[in-house]
Design a protein around this motif. Sequence first.
Motif, mmCIF file in Angstrom:
data_model
loop_
_atom_site.group_PDB
_atom_site.id
_atom_site.type_symbol
_atom_site.label_atom_id
_atom_site.label_comp_id
_atom_site.label_asym_id
_atom_site.label_seq_id
_atom_site.Cartn_x
_atom_site.Cartn_y
_atom_site.Cartn_z
ATOM 1 N N LYS A 1 0.831 -1.209 0.000
ATOM 2 C CA LYS A 1 0.000 0.000 0.000
ATOM 3 C C LYS A 1 0.860 1.251 0.000
ATOM 4 C CE LYS A 1 -4.606 -0.733 1.791
ATOM 5 N NZ LYS A 1 -5.309 -1.110 3.028
ATOM 6 N N ALA A 2 1.901 1.212 0.844
ATOM 7 C CA ALA A 2 2.800 2.368 0.913
ATOM 8 C C ALA A 2 3.477 2.588 -0.436
ATOM 9 C CB ALA A 2 3.849 2.144 1.996
ATOM 10 N N MET A 3 3.919 1.487 -1.075
ATOM 11 C CA MET A 3 4.590 1.635 -2.366
ATOM 12 C C MET A 3 3.647 2.212 -3.405
ATOM 13 S SD MET A 3 7.071 -1.624 -2.810
ATOM 14 C CE MET A 3 7.784 -1.075 -4.330
ATOM 15 N N GLN A 4 2.387 1.809 -3.312
ATOM 16 C CA GLN A 4 1.413 2.336 -4.262
ATOM 17 C C GLN A 4 1.267 3.838 -4.096
ATOM 18 O OE1 GLN A 4 -2.566 1.070 -3.639
ATOM 19 N NE2 GLN A 4 -3.325 2.378 -5.281
ATOM 20 N N MET A 5 1.217 4.241 -2.818
ATOM 21 C CA MET A 5 1.048 5.671 -2.539
ATOM 22 C C MET A 5 2.251 6.468 -3.050
ATOM 23 S SD MET A 5 -1.613 5.426 -0.181
ATOM 24 C CE MET A 5 -1.356 5.383 1.575
ATOM 25 N N VAL A 6 3.439 5.945 -2.770
ATOM 26 C CA VAL A 6 4.661 6.618 -3.227
ATOM 27 C C VAL A 6 4.665 6.706 -4.746
ATOM 28 C CG1 VAL A 6 7.155 6.419 -3.361
ATOM 29 C CG2 VAL A 6 6.002 5.942 -1.220
ATOM 30 N N ALA A 7 4.296 5.593 -5.404
ATOM 31 C CA ALA A 7 4.289 5.586 -6.866
ATOM 32 C C ALA A 7 3.297 6.614 -7.397
ATOM 33 C CB ALA A 7 3.946 4.194 -7.386
ATOM 34 N N ALA A 8 2.153 6.755 -6.704
ATOM 35 C CA ALA A 8 1.151 7.718 -7.169
ATOM 36 C C ALA A 8 1.709 9.134 -7.110
ATOM 37 C CB ALA A 8 -0.106 7.601 -6.320
ATOM 38 N N ALA A 9 2.411 9.444 -6.011
ATOM 39 C CA ALA A 9 2.984 10.784 -5.882
ATOM 40 C C ALA A 9 4.052 11.017 -6.936
ATOM 41 C CB ALA A 9 3.567 10.962 -4.489
ATOM 42 N N LYS A 10 4.908 10.000 -7.133
ATOM 43 C CA LYS A 10 5.984 10.150 -8.115
ATOM 44 C C LYS A 10 5.417 10.224 -9.518
ATOM 45 C CE LYS A 10 9.962 8.128 -5.843
ATOM 46 N NZ LYS A 10 10.736 6.890 -5.743
ATOM 47 N N LEU A 11 4.336 9.491 -9.729
ATOM 48 C CA LEU A 11 3.724 9.478 -11.055
ATOM 49 C C LEU A 11 3.298 10.881 -11.453
ATOM 50 C CD1 LEU A 11 2.406 8.090 -13.521
ATOM 51 C CD2 LEU A 11 0.358 7.866 -12.167
ATOM 52 N N ARG A 12 2.692 11.580 -10.495
ATOM 53 C CA ARG A 12 2.203 12.908 -10.822
ATOM 54 C C ARG A 12 3.359 13.789 -11.277
ATOM 55 N NH1 ARG A 12 -0.398 15.020 -6.278
ATOM 56 N NH2 ARG A 12 -1.447 13.027 -6.266
ATOM 57 N N ARG A 13 4.483 13.692 -10.535
ATOM 58 C CA ARG A 13 5.630 14.511 -10.889
ATOM 59 C C ARG A 13 6.184 14.114 -12.258
ATOM 60 N NH1 ARG A 13 9.991 14.790 -6.411
ATOM 61 N NH2 ARG A 13 9.451 12.634 -6.667
ATOM 62 N N ALA A 14 6.303 12.790 -12.450
ATOM 63 C CA ALA A 14 6.871 12.304 -13.706
ATOM 64 C C ALA A 14 5.995 12.694 -14.890
ATOM 65 C CB ALA A 14 7.028 10.784 -13.649
ATOM 66 N N GLN A 15 4.679 12.635 -14.650
ATOM 67 C CA GLN A 15 3.750 12.985 -15.720
ATOM 68 C C GLN A 15 3.895 14.458 -16.091
ATOM 69 O OE1 GLN A 15 0.019 11.451 -14.445
ATOM 70 N NE2 GLN A 15 -0.911 11.758 -16.441
ATOM 71 N N ASN A 16 4.009 15.298 -15.052
ATOM 72 C CA ASN A 16 4.195 16.727 -15.312
ATOM 73 C C ASN A 16 5.456 16.973 -16.109
ATOM 74 O OD1 ASN A 16 1.890 17.469 -14.044
ATOM 75 N ND2 ASN A 16 2.862 17.959 -12.097
ATOM 76 N N ALA A 17 6.540 16.285 -15.715
ATOM 77 C CA ALA A 17 7.814 16.470 -16.413
ATOM 78 C C ALA A 17 7.686 16.037 -17.866
ATOM 79 C CB ALA A 17 8.913 15.679 -15.713
ATOM 80 N N ALA A 18 7.005 14.919 -18.087
ATOM 81 C CA ALA A 18 6.853 14.418 -19.451
ATOM 82 C C ALA A 18 6.040 15.402 -20.287
ATOM 83 C CB ALA A 18 6.182 13.046 -19.451
ATOM 84 N N GLU A 19 5.009 15.976 -19.659
ATOM 85 C CA GLU A 19 4.186 16.917 -20.406
ATOM 86 C C GLU A 19 4.921 18.217 -20.685
ATOM 87 O OE1 GLU A 19 0.446 17.202 -18.353
ATOM 88 O OE2 GLU A 19 0.025 15.155 -19.017
ATOM 89 N N ALA A 20 5.736 18.635 -19.705
ATOM 90 C CA ALA A 20 6.477 19.881 -19.879
ATOM 91 C C ALA A 20 7.500 19.769 -20.997
ATOM 92 C CB ALA A 20 7.176 20.264 -18.577
ATOM 93 N N ALA A 21 7.966 18.549 -21.248
ATOM 94 C CA ALA A 21 8.993 18.371 -22.282
ATOM 95 C C ALA A 21 8.380 18.314 -23.671
ATOM 96 C CB ALA A 21 9.780 17.094 -22.020
#
Lengths: 133, 292
Positions: free
Chosen positions: B22-42
């Motif tokens: 569960k904790a890993m899922q939560m961490v992945a969700a937070a990181k996903l948001r950041r990674a998605q933003n970075a991908a979109e910004a590029a």
Amino acid sequence: MPAFHFELVSPERLVFAGEVEAVVVSGTEGEFTVLKDHSPMMSTMKPGVLEIAETASKKARFFVRGGFADVAPSGLTILAEFAIPIEELDGAKLAADVKDAEEDVADAATDEARRLAAEKRDQLLELKNALKL
Amino acid sequence: MPSLKDLRNRIASVKATQKITKAMQMVAAAKLRRAQNAAEAARPYAERMDRVLTSLAASIGPGAQAPALLAGTGRDDVHLLIVCTAERGLCGAFNSSIARLARDTANSLMAQGKTVKIICIGKKGFDLLRRQFEKQILEVVDLRGIRSLSFADADTIGRKIVSLYAAGEFDVCTLFFSRFKSVISQIPTAQRLIPLGLAEGEPAAAPAAVYDYEPDEEQILATLLPRNISIQVLRALLENAASEQGARMSAMDNASRNAGDMIKKQTMKYNRSRQAMITKELIEIISGAEAL
């Protein structure tokens, strides 16, 4: 002055987008100013300061490296490897960084490390020179 | 028949695992948001670069000598595969599906008698491809130390590719990564880097404006093409980062759900055997009393 659309894009993000009146670009073959309805052109840029006049009084300055300007009828787009607002640069810190980088070059054990360190130092020096303008 | 204590222990351990997933899922969700933003910004940069290159390539005309990065060497004997994967596992089929795509491509190329060379970006891809292609792997790029990807990281890889190309080490270069479509769907993709595959189509729209070039077209292309490769690498890495977190998030979601099911089953079993034991004891007491 009439305004046109201008975008400054770096690989990581869109740095600036909006309507501006004039942009001074330091092209490889000399500086040029882009105003509205500039004839279409493409130019590579040398590292230096980009001056943006949003209005006559409101100006923004960016340091740009590895830039490429595309003047199209729809507006001006600048693709830059690296772009940072001049205000975010700090002269004293930069001088310290340059010194660090020079020490790195001197200490580098392998050719590869030395080349990387030298590259970093050169880039910092470019920044420093740009600030003195 | 496991004893009550065994059952209790098993339930406790599954619960602990569930907490972790569960904790890993939560961490992945937070990181996903950041990674998605970075991908979109590029994305804007890559789009503009594409547009500029397309119009440049169109304007250079068929007569002129196009640079090798654009036109290729004219052969396709040696293929370089760049396989981008994650540095860590526990993200479902993410790594193995990229590796499988790369392996299939490599096998079919070798069946045609071509030479295949591989550069792995990310440790997991190397682990998966090592057994079959040990000798063909030129290099493994380790990104573990990098917290947020920047252009400089991609540029190092891009320059390496260009210098290998200049040294005549390969003729065709293909990039393997996972395109981020949504959290539950990531598509393993193969993209040709060299020679550059520009979108063919209606070039008629582009030359409407007559461009001035400063310096001339060839020189601009010569500076832009290597940079474009670095950009494509960066884009692949950013898409990959978002895909990885998405894949991990859904994998961990599944794992938590499975753990929940397991806990339910084991608890049921535990209660059943506890009740059976009580009943058995009662019967023993009653039948003992009756015997008197």
